[in-house]
Design an enzyme around this catalytic site. Sequence first.
Site, PDB file in Angstrom:
ATOM      1  N   LYS A   1      16.956  -3.584  -4.508  1.00 13.39           N
ATOM      2  CA  LYS A   1      15.737  -3.172  -5.205  1.00 13.39           C
ATOM      3  C   LYS A   1      15.048  -1.969  -4.557  1.00 13.39           C
ATOM      4  O   LYS A   1      14.312  -1.240  -5.210  1.00 13.39           O
ATOM      5  CB  LYS A   1      14.720  -4.332  -5.213  1.00 13.39           C
TER       6      LYS A   1
ATOM      7  N   VAL B   1      16.320  -6.784 -11.197  1.00  9.38           N
ATOM      8  CA  VAL B   1      15.209  -7.492 -11.844  1.00  9.38           C
ATOM      9  C   VAL B   1      15.714  -8.750 -12.539  1.00  9.38           C
ATOM     10  O   VAL B   1      16.437  -8.681 -13.529  1.00  9.38           O
ATOM     11  CB  VAL B   1      14.509  -6.588 -12.890  1.00  9.38           C
TER      12      VAL B   1
ATOM     13  N   LYS C   1      10.025  -5.979  -8.217  1.00  8.38           N
ATOM     14  CA  LYS C   1      10.660  -6.038  -9.539  1.00  8.38           C
ATOM     15  C   LYS C   1       9.741  -5.477 -10.619  1.00  8.38           C
ATOM     16  O   LYS C   1      10.181  -4.748 -11.504  1.00  8.38           O
ATOM     17  CB  LYS C   1      11.040  -7.485  -9.852  1.00  8.38           C
TER      18      LYS C   1
ATOM     19  N   GLY D   1      20.699 -15.723  -7.178  1.00  5.94           N
ATOM     20  CA  GLY D   1      21.954 -16.401  -6.897  1.00  5.94           C
ATOM     21  C   GLY D   1      23.090 -15.390  -6.954  1.00  5.94           C
ATOM     22  O   GLY D   1      23.004 -14.398  -7.678  1.00  5.94           O
TER      23      GLY D   1
ATOM     24  N   GLY E   1      17.061 -25.433   0.582  1.00  6.34           N
ATOM     25  CA  GLY E   1      17.722 -24.133   0.518  1.00  6.34           C
ATOM     26  C   GLY E   1      17.164 -23.244  -0.592  1.00  6.34           C
ATOM     27  O   GLY E   1      17.704 -22.180  -0.878  1.00  6.34           O
TER      28      GLY E   1
ATOM     29  N   GLY F   1      17.852 -11.316 -11.731  1.00  6.59           N
ATOM     30  CA  GLY F   1      19.206 -11.870 -11.633  1.00  6.59           C
ATOM     31  C   GLY F   1      19.980 -11.767 -12.930  1.00  6.59           C
ATOM     32  O   GLY F   1      20.211 -10.669 -13.443  1.00  6.59           O
TER      33      GLY F   1
HETATM   34  N1  LIG Z   1      20.731 -12.922  -3.717  1.00  9.86           N
HETATM   35  C1  LIG Z   1      20.165 -12.704  -4.877  1.00  9.86           C
HETATM   36  O1  LIG Z   1      20.000 -13.616  -5.680  1.00  9.86           O
HETATM   37  C2  LIG Z   1      19.762 -11.316  -5.280  1.00  9.86           C
HETATM   38  C3  LIG Z   1      19.277 -11.105  -6.590  1.00  9.86           C
HETATM   39  C4  LIG Z   1      18.925  -9.798  -6.976  1.00  9.86           C
HETATM   40  C5  LIG Z   1      19.024  -8.776  -6.070  1.00  9.86           C
HETATM   41  N2  LIG Z   1      19.455  -9.011  -4.789  1.00  9.86           N
HETATM   42  C6  LIG Z   1      19.566  -7.885  -3.865  1.00  9.86           C
HETATM   43  O2  LIG Z   1      20.929  -7.613  -3.646  1.00  9.86           O
HETATM   44  C7  LIG Z   1      21.129  -7.171  -2.320  1.00  9.86           C
HETATM   45  C8  LIG Z   1      22.126  -8.063  -1.640  1.00  9.86           C
HETATM   46  O3  LIG Z   1      21.615  -9.384  -1.630  1.00  9.86           O
HETATM   47  P1  LIG Z   1      22.364 -10.572  -0.874  1.00  9.86           P
HETATM   48  O4  LIG Z   1      21.660 -11.819  -1.225  1.00  9.86           O
HETATM   49  O5  LIG Z   1      23.823 -10.460  -1.140  1.00  9.86           O
HETATM   50  O6  LIG Z   1      22.045 -10.187   0.646  1.00  9.86           O
HETATM   51  P2  LIG Z   1      22.755 -10.721   1.970  1.00  9.86           P
HETATM   52  O7  LIG Z   1      23.390 -12.017   1.696  1.00  9.86           O
HETATM   53  O8  LIG Z   1      21.753 -10.593   3.043  1.00  9.86           O
HETATM   54  O9  LIG Z   1      23.916  -9.657   2.218  1.00  9.86           O
HETATM   55  C9  LIG Z   1      23.705  -8.331   2.579  1.00  9.86           C
HETATM   56  C10 LIG Z   1      25.049  -7.713   2.918  1.00  9.86           C
HETATM   57  O10 LIG Z   1      24.873  -6.321   3.155  1.00  9.86           O
HETATM   58  C11 LIG Z   1      25.623  -5.976   4.323  1.00  9.86           C
HETATM   59  N3  LIG Z   1      25.105  -4.738   4.905  1.00  9.86           N
HETATM   60  C12 LIG Z   1      23.967  -4.543   5.620  1.00  9.86           C
HETATM   61  N4  LIG Z   1      23.854  -3.249   5.953  1.00  9.86           N
HETATM   62  C13 LIG Z   1      24.941  -2.619   5.458  1.00  9.86           C
HETATM   63  C14 LIG Z   1      25.417  -1.274   5.517  1.00  9.86           C
HETATM   64  N5  LIG Z   1      24.739  -0.323   6.116  1.00  9.86           N
HETATM   65  N6  LIG Z   1      26.600  -0.977   4.896  1.00  9.86           N
HETATM   66  C15 LIG Z   1      27.320  -1.929   4.283  1.00  9.86           C
HETATM   67  N7  LIG Z   1      26.917  -3.226   4.209  1.00  9.86           N
HETATM   68  C16 LIG Z   1      25.755  -3.553   4.792  1.00  9.86           C
HETATM   69  C17 LIG Z   1      25.486  -7.189   5.211  1.00  9.86           C
HETATM   70  O11 LIG Z   1      26.497  -7.130   6.181  1.00  9.86           O
HETATM   71  P3  LIG Z   1      26.734  -8.303   7.286  1.00  9.86           P
HETATM   72  O12 LIG Z   1      27.439  -9.395   6.507  1.00  9.86           O
HETATM   73  O13 LIG Z   1      27.595  -7.650   8.272  1.00  9.86           O
HETATM   74  O14 LIG Z   1      25.386  -8.694   7.777  1.00  9.86           O
HETATM   75  C18 LIG Z   1      25.684  -8.299   4.188  1.00  9.86           C
HETATM   76  O15 LIG Z   1      27.054  -8.513   3.956  1.00  9.86           O
HETATM   77  C19 LIG Z   1      19.760  -7.190  -1.651  1.00  9.86           C
HETATM   78  O16 LIG Z   1      19.220  -5.901  -1.711  1.00  9.86           O
HETATM   79  C20 LIG Z   1      18.973  -8.139  -2.511  1.00  9.86           C
HETATM   80  O17 LIG Z   1      17.600  -7.853  -2.510  1.00  9.86           O
HETATM   81  C21 LIG Z   1      19.834 -10.260  -4.394  1.00  9.86           C
END
Ligand SMILES: NC(=O)c1ccc[n+]([C@@H]2O[C@H](COP(=O)([O-])OP(=O)(O)OC[C@H]3O[C@@H](n4cnc5c(N)ncnc54)[C@H](OP(=O)(O)O)[C@@H]3O)[C@@H](O)[C@H]2O)c1
Lengths: 187, 315
Positions: free
Chosen positions: B106, B133, B205, B297, B187, B135
């Site tokens: 975001k 925005v 968002k 998710g 969780g 999911g």
């Molecule tokens: N989870 C959700 O439901 C959701 C929904 C909408 C949007 N988002 C957005 O989507 C993004 C990812 O979310 P997530 O839940 O998957 O986060 P996450 O579980 O914290 O994963 C983040 C990933 O990014 C990697 N990373 C960090 N810095 C990096 C870099 N410089 N180059 C390459 N990879 C890098 C991390 O590596 P390591 O494994 O080595 O730490 C990790 O694998 C976030 O911006 C979040 O706000 C998430």
Amino acid sequence: MSELDEESDDEPAETDGGVRAYTVRLELVDEPGELLRTLEPIANNGGNLLSIHHERGNITPRGHIPVEVDLECPPDRFEGIVEALREAGVNVIQAGADRYGEELNVILVGHLVESDLSDTLSVIEGNEHASLVDLSLAAPEGMDAVSSARLRLAVDTGRADDALETVREIADEKDFCVVEPLLGGDA
Amino acid sequence: MRLAILGAGAVGRSVADLAGEYGHEVVALADSSHATVDESGVAVADALGSKDAGDALGSHDPEDVFEADYDVLVEATPTTLGDAEPGFSHVERALEDDRHVVLANKGPVAERYEELRALEADSAGSIRFEATVGGAIPVCSTIEDCTPQSVTAVRGVLNGTANFILTRMAAEGLDYEHVLAEAQDLGVAEADPTFDVDGTDAALKFVILANVLSEGGFSLEDAEVTGIQNVPGSALDLAAEDGRTIRLIGEATREGVRVGPRLVPENGALAVTGTRNIVQIETKNAGSLHNSGRGAGGPETATAVLSDVGRLPSL
Ligand SMILES: NC(=O)c1ccc[n+]([C@@H]2O[C@H](COP(=O)([O-])OP(=O)(O)OC[C@H]3O[C@@H](n4cnc5c(N)ncnc54)[C@H](OP(=O)(O)O)[C@@H]3O)[C@@H](O)[C@H]2O)c1
């Protein structure tokens, strides 16, 4: 209506002095001159126009424009005004004696009692467009802890934001958290 | 399309897992320290298996991802505020190389929208960000279909953690701290739930949505944000007395962005329960539309990413 009209600009619609405030809901046809045609019977029958509220872009299913008119007049003239409007072919949807067009609920959270609740309420009532209808207080942890109060306010049509601004100001001053209603949209 | 995925967290790995099902191919996948790059298709399960076992995701450097022959960069690294780095630079690099970018992150879209659009204007590639925005819920694409000019406001619930907490507080008559602890056990809430409960996540968002409506002009700094930390159980009881409840509601219009606890009708559309999200899109000519569903998710967010990939023109 010229004299009265000027006065009404900055004066609240008081119910004393022999006049009362009324809200009339109309539906107008989208044609030039329609609004003017509506206002004439009001003036000609002893009514003083306070405000016209017309939501731009808001159209009834039949393609008419809903308009709310706030006016004041001596109570015995009101019937005559509504009749004159109908005779002029204006579609009167609702003609109420109720000055306040809207009700809104707001919750305050904080040290409500310690920070002088009655002062808070009188500041809110000091807003000329709002009046407190009722209040419900919940202080599960005692009067000197954080408590919540739900205030039901009656506000002049179209003045909800104005009334809420007064609530926000006093809340800010006394460090309360405000849970405002969600206005706009069909929540 | 050939995908290069940055981020191997909940979102990145789901995109990698599901890409094949949507007819796309993963040619690179990176986390913060390693990458795996293979122009004939990355062995996703092997790479993630190795990461899960505590080993490196692959033998490449994350930098190598940009050298791969990809069509779409999927940006799924952590959301950061302010300069939105390193996400912003990742997007910049891909657009300068005339590739498409699909963001789940975001940060860049909320904080540096105009710069993104300027980079896009100079690139053969384009950007999409449905996943940022709500999911799985189609929000940006619904606005796009209505055409942004005819949308007057977007309101709703876009943080599942805060919504879960308020729902439980109302149902059980419990206080904030109790329910938060329960949510962490389940969780639903993260160990550090700050951005969820203080309104920041929802605000990002709605800032993105305000940017879509106004073609830019907003960042987090412009949003008026209040969280739910100070909402006691007694406030929910009072709301219920009158057929209402409290939800963390965001509003985006062309005038600005507001997020805070608001009173809504208990049986109204916006009073979704649990972790569910909802948006109400108010249109000029067609009343309100409501889209509701799972707002977060891995697989949910990945479907939004992959839908965006499907909407991109071939380069
Ligand atoms: N989870 C959700 O439901 C959701 C929904 C909408 C949007 N988002 C957005 O989507 C993004 C990812 O979310 P997530 O839940 O998957 O986060 P996450 O579980 O914290 O994963 C983040 C990933 O990014 C990697 N990373 C960090 N810095 C990096 C870099 N410089 N180059 C390459 N990879 C890098 C991390 O590596 P390591 O494994 O080595 O730490 C990790 O694998 C976030 O911006 C979040 O706000 C998430």
